[in-house]
Every structure is written in structure tokens, then in C-alpha cells.
Design a protein around this motif. Sequence first.
Motif, short mmCIF file in Angstrom:
data_model
loop_
_atom_site.label_atom_id
_atom_site.label_comp_id
_atom_site.label_asym_id
_atom_site.label_seq_id
_atom_site.Cartn_x
_atom_site.Cartn_y
_atom_site.Cartn_z
N ASP A 1 0.81 -1.23 0.00
CA ASP A 1 0.00 0.00 0.00
C ASP A 1 0.84 1.27 0.00
O ASP A 1 0.34 2.35 0.34
N ARG A 2 2.10 1.16 -0.38
CA ARG A 2 2.95 2.33 -0.50
C ARG A 2 3.39 2.48 -1.95
O ARG A 2 3.63 1.49 -2.65
N ILE A 3 3.49 3.73 -2.42
CA ILE A 3 3.92 4.01 -3.79
C ILE A 3 5.39 4.43 -3.74
O ILE A 3 5.75 5.38 -3.03
N TYR A 4 6.23 3.73 -4.49
CA TYR A 4 7.65 4.04 -4.53
C TYR A 4 7.95 4.85 -5.79
O TYR A 4 7.73 4.36 -6.90
N PRO A 5 8.41 6.09 -5.65
CA PRO A 5 8.61 6.94 -6.82
C PRO A 5 9.71 6.41 -7.73
O PRO A 5 10.57 5.62 -7.31
N VAL A 6 9.68 6.85 -8.98
CA VAL A 6 10.71 6.49 -9.95
C VAL A 6 11.91 7.41 -9.75
O VAL A 6 11.73 8.62 -9.61
N GLU A 7 13.11 6.86 -9.74
CA GLU A 7 14.31 7.68 -9.59
C GLU A 7 15.00 7.84 -10.93
O GLU A 7 15.26 6.87 -11.64
#
Length: 351
Positions: free
Chosen positions: A167-173
Motif C-alpha cells: 500500500d505504498r507508492i515508490y517513486p521512480v528515480e
Amino acid sequence: MINEQQVREVLGKLEDPFLHRTFAETNGIINVSIKEEKNHVSVKVAIAKTNTPEQMQLQMKIVEVLKEAGASTVGIRFEELSAEMLEQFRGTATEAEVHDLLSPLSSVQFIAIASGKGGVGKSTVSVNLAVALARLGKKVGLIDADIYGFSVPDMMGIQEMPVVKDDRIYPVERKGVKVISMGFFVENNAPIVWRGPMLGKVLDQFFRDVEWGDIDYLLLDLPPGTGDVALDIHQMLPSSKEVIVTTPHPTAAFVAARAGAMALQTNHDILGVIENMAWYESKSGEREYVFGKGGGPKLAEELRTDLLGQIPLGQPDWTNEDFAPSVYEEDHPTGKIYLEAAQNIIDKLSK
């Protein structure tokens, strides 16, 4: 028109995000001020810890409930509860609540990039400032908050999608910058036709559900102008700093001054002005002032702030192997100007 008693009753039911006690219990409503002619409500609220993502969520909730109660516009200031009051409630807090109270995310500095109108290169400035700050050793996040006109993923040549886990969104690096954008969640570049309240929920998710990790700066590429979405974002951000983007044209600078005025009215500090498309340099080295001259310095003078940099018209160099069509390389003349502007921002924030 909403009155002070109604404001206190509405806000008294909300909870301190760290102590999980209502503001009626913590005496957290410090001051209420109402401007009847503008139907504007200003409040000062005391919470356990300021300058955190939790404060941002609370700020959004306060705006929501006061507008539902009849206010047209809302201004919010936060301060921290007194040590005595904090100790009283901390003694009954759970271990998880104390952990929230000491969250390291409180050190994140928000920097909003704004403009008075579209077409001045605000997103290009946002992307290159974020990359420049990362090149200077800072840990940087970037929110493409221009919900209707998202462009950051394309500008940075991002091909990946954010990962959702637990349930967490991991941003694109990309190029040292953690990026989140509405563009990641829209299929086939479809237009956004949502109304303000729905957009507010998207932005809330960007702040609340994205796993930003350990970052120093979180930049926000704001929508142009001073409309509802831009105003709502201003009201969401706790103690944000702001960079105003303009072109040299007098009309563009005049319109940009309104964005600066909005920042000041919502208790945001203006870091400075960046003049984009300042000139075009021909092969002979001569500068041609395609959009006029002097708009950036004049705007900085009007807003009583600094001119952080003047960016010439140009096109970054890029290759198919390292495709980022709007990002200037570190050794490019314009890339060096962005590095100087980023260093100016770091110096101002460290004072």
C-alpha cells in the motif's frame, strides 16, 4: 457567514495527528480571525510537531472542513504545543505515536516552483533545478503537481512506472531525483477532466502514500496561474519556500507578480525569481533578446527578492542511450547556470 464559535466547534473535533487527541482536548486552536467582507477565515493551530507530512494532511483537512462550513478561503498557521502540554499527552501516548512524533521526515524542505501563466518553461526549470540540486549532493524528490498539464516524466525521459508495495507508492528515480506524477497514472496521455475536490485527493495521495525515504528537498511543479488547484496546493504546503518563473517580457513578469502575491498571502517565503528564455545566443556569440529584456530583474525587485538565475533559450544535448530531452548536462553552459541557481537556493535555505 461562518462565525468564530462555529470555526472552533468544527476544528475542535479534529485530532492532533501525533497525539490522537482532539483540538478541544489539547487547546490546540490558538487564534481565529475572520474577514467578513472576503468570507476568509484565518486560524492558528498548535500541534505536537510541525513541518511534517502529517501537518500537510491536517492542513488539507482543515481547509476542507472550513470550506464545507461556509468559508470561501482559508489561511492556516501552525506552531508547536508547549513543552508542558506536550509532556502531559506524551505520557499516555503509545510507542507508535512517540515514533511518529520523532519522525525524521520533519526535516524535509518543500520548494514550490510557480508561474503566473503557462508557456514560460516552469516545468523545464523545475526538472533542471531538481537535477542540479541532486548533482550538488542533495537528496531530492519532485512532485509533478501540474495535474492537468503533467510533463515531468517525458521531460526526464522516464520509461519506468512507480512500484506499489504494501500500500505504498515508490517513486521512480531518474538522474538522482525521485519523481511522482499524474502522468504515471493516466493511460495513453488521456486528458484530465476531473474537478477540484478529486484532484485534491490525488495530491493528498502523493504526499501521504508515496514512500519518499530520506530526502532533503521536495520540489513541486505547480500548475500555472492562481486558480483553485494552485490555491489548494498553496494551502496544503506547510512553510513552503517558493521560486517564481517568468520570461523577460513585461506582460509575463506582470502576471508572474500575481503568483508571487499568492505565495505571500498564504504565508510562503519567496526564495527568488528565475528568468527563463532570457536571450538567444547566436553562433557568433551575440545575444538576441527575443522576448524583450528586464522582466526578471524587475519582478525580483517588485517582490523584494533575489534573481536566482537567467536561463537562455536553447536545447539540451541528449542521446538515445541517455534520453532526457529537457535536462541539461552538468558541463553544458545552461547546465552550469542551473547549478549556480541551485547553489543560491541551498545557500539561502542554510541561513
